[in-house]
Scaffold this motif. Structure first.
Motif, PDB file in Angstrom:
ATOM      1  N   GLU A 683       0.751  -1.212   0.149  1.00 23.70           N
ATOM      2  CA  GLU A 683       0.045   0.000  -0.041  1.00 23.70           C
ATOM      3  C   GLU A 683       0.931   1.349  -0.085  1.00 23.70           C
ATOM      4  O   GLU A 683       0.493   2.217  -0.656  1.00 23.70           O
ATOM      5  N   GLU A 684       1.713   1.218   0.742  1.00 21.60           N
ATOM      6  CA  GLU A 684       2.787   2.333   0.774  1.00 21.60           C
ATOM      7  C   GLU A 684       3.375   2.556  -0.487  1.00 21.60           C
ATOM      8  O   GLU A 684       3.678   3.563  -0.892  1.00 21.60           O
ATOM      9  N   LYS A 687       1.035   4.075  -2.968  1.00 19.46           N
ATOM     10  CA  LYS A 687       0.866   5.254  -2.804  1.00 19.46           C
ATOM     11  C   LYS A 687       1.909   6.440  -3.176  1.00 19.46           C
ATOM     12  O   LYS A 687       1.594   7.451  -3.753  1.00 19.46           O
ATOM     13  N   GLN A 691       1.816   9.325  -6.184  1.00 17.48           N
ATOM     14  CA  GLN A 691       2.195  10.853  -5.944  1.00 17.48           C
ATOM     15  C   GLN A 691       3.342  11.058  -7.053  1.00 17.48           C
ATOM     16  O   GLN A 691       3.311  12.229  -7.439  1.00 17.48           O
TER      17      GLN A 691
END
Length: 708
Positions: A683-684, A687, A691
């Motif tokens: 998930e990190e 993300k 970005q």
């Protein structure tokens, strides 16, 4: 350090202990809050307290009660003759002291009242130690207010023989007053009018009334009166005599000819009396009382009160005496507190209430108030506890005088002096002065022998003063003796010394304003200066130390004998239980772990052991019982071991399963944690990627696109 108080009553004793949260009454080995004051002797050991009560009816002639009423007395005392009605054992004279003759360990033995008291105090000490899980060495013991010096010394000697140090012998009503007053926060200030309370204690054999004044932090006994032959047992006797007469007429049996029958009637009448305290009537039924005759009867409360009439007519005498000595009237008393089992008798309560003309108070526990007061007194005297300051001023009940031989050098010298008057504060110290040229003796005795209980010897002690001699000029030596009536109410001449008249200079007080300021600052005065000590040897009613040491050794030996007998009985019971336990288990629990031959051998061994136990093994030693248990274990051991091995194997299997399950659970938890971590990492990463893409698509700051 233990803080223990003992109400040592004629029928029962109550033990109280001070703890951080207050005072508790402790229970004995059968969970009773009161322990019978009995000592019993058997062919194997002694029985004390509850165990003595259990076998009393079957061992009457070897059971001794009324210990507090025998202590310090002689067989000739008329009060002791009265006690023989209540003590089944034979009372005898032992070197001037009353004692009992009993069968102990198969032979006749004689024990003094002091020794018997020591035996019971040993039991009280063991009970307290067992409850506190601590050794008990210090105790405050309550005694009747009418006790003389000899009786008090007897209790102190008994305590020493049993290994106890008595911090204080306290009068019973004084202990009750302390227990009542120490918890009161609203007592008058020292300068105010005191609160006056009458404490009326009517127990198994004594009736005592004390008038006590309370101020903040102190109690002062101002009078005490008593009737030594008024109590529950006297009411019981009136009922017993009534039924003895009725049974003789109705059933043609005389219980006075059969001690066991009479004992059973006394026990039944005591219960009947208690029932009548709350009911209008009560029956009495005793099966096979004597000669296979069953008896029955009925008594109404009015009939009981008629039987009690001679006693009830005496019920206000101690109250009148106490008020007369205090120089007070009934209306001067602020409160009347009743304690003692006998105060539950309605007719008695009514008589006391009518005398004072006001409501009676029952705020204290009737059976435990004295013991609680003793525990408070022990706490005050103990360095372990911090207790609210509370001083106790008791009084002298019998006047004490000293007599001495007339000095040949002083022909007109008085030879007697009443040093402590009735009503004086106790403890108390008086200094006696004698002018002598040679050693001398003096005797202490009670000034009014007719006031003493029974026909007790008024003699208290003889004190010999040594080291007295004339000075160089053949003048008298000025001898000072310190006579002290101590906390226990016991008299001693504690100290002797001699003084000389000498001129000494002492400062003169500063001159007042307007007086001559040039006056001398000192002046010469004659004063008595202490120059040295005078040795004193005493002879009192206390036992000699060597005798006490011998009795203490004998007591220790008897305690060890009691313990050995108890341990032997335990081993005997253990053997019996083991036989029954194995007999059941070999058919059930152990069945699959033994072949038929082994089972047969074990059954045979158990049968042999059981036959031996009930035939020849009734009076075997502890070692023999232990050996018999080991013999059975030798036969049963392999079978039991197989069973235990199987149990252990199953336990280990269960443990292994539990460990595997725990390991599996840990692995699953670790996998779950890992999956969670990977999910979080993915998930990190997603993300971050999102970005970065947004940043790439955004135009750079400060630039615009060419429109061509």
């Amino acid at each position: 350090m233990s803080v223990v108080g003992l109400d040592f009553g004629t029928q029962n004793a109550v033990i109280a202990v001070a703890r951080n949260r207050g005072v508790d009454v402790i229970t004995n080995e059968v969970s009773n809050r009161a322990t019978p004051s009995l000592v019993s002797f058997g062919v194997k050991s002694r029985s004390l307290g509850e165990s003595a009560k259990t076998q009393e009816v079957s061992n009457l002639k070897n059971t001794v009660g009324s210990l507090t009423r025998l202590a310090g007395r002689s067989l000739k005392d008329p009060d002791v003759a009265i006690e023989q009605d209540y003590v089944s054992a034979k009372l005898v004279d032992i070197n001037g002291q009353v004692g009992a003759e009993v069968n102990y360990l198969g032979k006749k033995e004689q024990f003094t009242a002091t020794q018997l008291t020591a035996m019971f105090l040993t039991r009280a000490r063991q009970t307290a130690s067992g409850e506190l899980k601590l050794p008990v060495n210090d105790m405050v013991i309550a005694v009747p207010a009418w006790y003389t010096d000899a009786q008090r010394r007897s209790i102190l000697d008994a305590a020493e023989i049993s290994g106890l140090k008595v911090l204080r012998l306290i009068n019973e009503t004084t202990a009750t007053a302390l227990g009542w007053g120490i918890t009161k926060l609203d007592l008058p200030a020292p300068e105010e009018k005191p609160r006056r309370v009458a404490f009326v204690d009517i127990g198994h054999s004594n009736y005592t009334c004390s008038i006590v004044e309370f101020r903040k932090g102190e109690l002062k006994v101002i009078s005490t009166a008593y009737d030594r032959h008024f109590g529950g047992r006297n009411f019981d006797k009136a009922i017993v005599d009534h039924f003895a007469k009725e049974f003789k007429e109705k059933f043609k049996i005389d219980i006075n000819e059969n001690p066991k029958a009479k004992f059973r009637v006394v026990a039944a009448c005591e219960k009947l009396k208690k029932v009548l305290s709350a009911n209008a009537g009560a029956p009495i039924n005793i099966e096979s009382l004597m000669n296979d005759v069953d008896v029955r009867g009925f008594l109404k409360r009015e009939e009981l009160e008629e039987l009690m009439k001679p006693l009830l007519e005496r019920s206000t005498v101690p109250l009148e005496q106490a008020l007369a000595e205090a120089k007070l009237k009934p209306e001067d008393i602020d409160s009347i507190e009743l304690v003692g089992g006998c105060t539950r008798v309605p007719a008695l309560k009514a008589a006391i209430q009518n005398f004072f003309g006001k409501q009676l108070s029952f705020t204290l526990n009737a059976d435990e108030a004295i013991a609680r007061g003793c525990a408070f007194s022990c706490a005050i005297l103990s360095p372990v506890f911090r207790v609210r300051d509370f001083s106790i001023h008791d009084i002298v009940n019998y006047p004490i005088e000293f007599t001495w031989e007339k000095s040949p050098d002083i022909p007109d010298e008085d030879t007697n002096l009443t040093v402590f008057n009735r009503g004086n504060v106790m403890p108390s110290t008086k200094i006696l002065t004698f002018y002598r040229k040679q050693p001398f003796d003096l005797e202490a005795k009670y000034a009014k022998p007719d006031m003493l209980p029974g026909k007790m010897n008024p003699w208290i002690g003889r004190f010999s003063v040594k080291g007295v001699k004339a000075d160089a000029a053949n003048d008298f030596m000025i001898c000072k003796l310190k006579a002290r009536l101590n906390l226990h109410g016991v008299l001693n001449v504690e100290q002797g010394y001699y003084v000389e008249d000498q001129e000494v200079e002492e400062p003169i007080p500063e001159p007042k304003e307007g007086e001559d300021g040039d006056a001398p600052k000192t002046r010469k005065v004659k004063k008595q200066v202490r120059k040295g000590d005078l040795p004193i040897s005493s002879a009192t009613a206390s036992l000699e130390q060597s005798i006490k040491d011998q009795m203490a050794e004998k007591e220790i030996a008897m305690v060890m004998e009691d313990k050995l007998v108890a341990d032997t009985e335990d081993k005997k019971n253990e053997l019996e239980s083991y036989i029954y336990e194995l007999r059941g288990k070999i058919e059930e629990q152990y069945a699959e772990f033994a072949n038929e031959d082994e089972k047969a051998k074990l059954r045979e061994k158990l049968e042999q052991s059981e036959d031996w136990l009930y035939e020849d093994g009734e009076d075997a030693t502890k070692a023999v019982y232990v050996a018999k248990i080991e013999e059975i274990r030798a036969v049963a051991g392999p079978i039991v071991q197989r069973y235990l091995d199987k149990v252990e194997e199953e336990r280990q299997a269960v443990l292994k399963q539990q460990e595997e399950a725990a390991a599996k659970k840990r692995a699953e938890q670790e996998a779950a944690k890992q999956a969670e971590a990977e999910k979080k990492a993915a998930e990190e990463a997603a993300k971050k990627e999102s970005q970065d893409a947004e940043m790439k698509d955004a135009p750079e700051d400060g630039k615009t696109e060419d429109p061509q």
